[in-house]
Design a protein around this motif. Structure first.
Motif, short mmCIF file in Angstrom:
data_model
loop_
_atom_site.label_atom_id
_atom_site.label_comp_id
_atom_site.label_asym_id
_atom_site.label_seq_id
_atom_site.Cartn_x
_atom_site.Cartn_y
_atom_site.Cartn_z
N LYS A 1 35.87 38.87 29.25
CA LYS A 1 34.50 38.66 28.79
C LYS A 1 34.43 38.54 27.27
CE LYS A 1 29.82 40.45 29.43
NZ LYS A 1 29.01 41.56 30.01
N LEU A 21 38.30 42.06 33.78
CA LEU A 21 37.07 41.30 33.58
C LEU A 21 36.48 41.56 32.20
CD1 LEU A 21 35.42 41.80 37.09
CD2 LEU A 21 36.36 39.67 36.17
N ASP A 34 33.77 34.18 32.38
CA ASP A 34 33.12 34.91 33.46
C ASP A 34 34.08 35.20 34.61
OD1 ASP A 34 33.47 32.34 34.27
OD2 ASP A 34 31.41 32.03 35.00
N TYR A 35 35.38 35.07 34.36
CA TYR A 35 36.40 35.34 35.36
C TYR A 35 37.62 35.93 34.65
CZ TYR A 35 38.62 31.11 33.56
OH TYR A 35 39.19 30.17 32.73
#
Length: 226
Positions: free
Chosen positions: A81, A77, A86-87
């Protein structure tokens, strides 16, 4: 050469402008975000790391019971980022931009956060597609290597068996590479010289002439070929 990560949907047929029926493999390739860029001046080669699809993430609250199945790790993650995602992508693959043998071509430049779409390809150009063949488990020599087998009549009892494998007194061992039963399939295979017949940018589809390795919904890599 730039490429894209996609998913093999299956095979179909289309008709070209000359009215010829062309068998095609349909590959769905949603926009691939660029997660990392390798600089040629620092590493000696230029490459980009692309992501495909989404991983499931764990629940934020510690009190709730976490669901089963693999979830994205904090490292994955955090890596995503940096690219503004966001995934965490389910698949990560690197594509070398200055592939040996293509020195005359201009090296494209990309930045972290960019998205690679199917419009990087055009109908008529040649590509190579890398996939993983279907896994068939442990198989015998008839299925694995295409042996004809023994006779089915006249008292024969060795119908699908490999027969003698030893070469005799000298060298008194089985030679390396002897075709014998074993694990069959589930191997990486690259099909070269495939022609892009059609690009459907609205539905993120690539129609490639011919067949490619892998089952339906299998992950494939489509790269430009000079």
């Amino acid at each position: 050469m730039i490429g894209i990560i996609g998913k093999k949907l299956g095979m179909t047929q289309i008709f070209n402008e000359a009215g010829q029926q062309v068998p095609c493999t349909v590959i769905e390739a949603e926009p691939n975000p660029v997660l990392a860029v390798t600089d040629k001046a620092k590493a000696g080669f230029a490459a980009v790391q692309l992501g495909f699809e989404k991983q499931r993430t764990s629940r934020d609250s510690d009190g709730e019971r976490k669901p089963r199945g693999r979830r994205a790790t904090r490292a994955e993650l955090g890596h995503a980022k940096k690219a503004g995602l966001d995934y965490a992508p389910r698949v990560l693959r690197s594509f070398r931009l200055d592939e040996p043998g293509n020195a005359k071509l201009e090296i494209p430049t990309y930045n972290i956060g960019d998205a690679i779409k199917v419009d990087v390809f055009t109908a008529g150009e040649m590509v190579k597609v890398q996939g993983t063949s279907k896994g068939r488990g442990f198989q015998g020599v008839v299925k694995r290597h295409g042996f004809h087998g023994g006779p089915n009549t006249h008292g024969n009892t060795r119908h699908r068996k490999p027969g003698s494998v030893g070469p005799g007194t000298d060298p008194s061992r089985v030679i390396k590479g002897k075709k014998m039963p074993g694990h069959y399939g589930a191997e990486q295979h690259t099909q070269i010289g495939l022609r892009v017949e059609k690009i459907d940018a609205e539905r993120n589809l690539i129609y490639v002439r011919g067949s490619v390795a892998g089952p339906k919904n299998g992950i494939v890599l489509v790269e430009k070929q000079a």
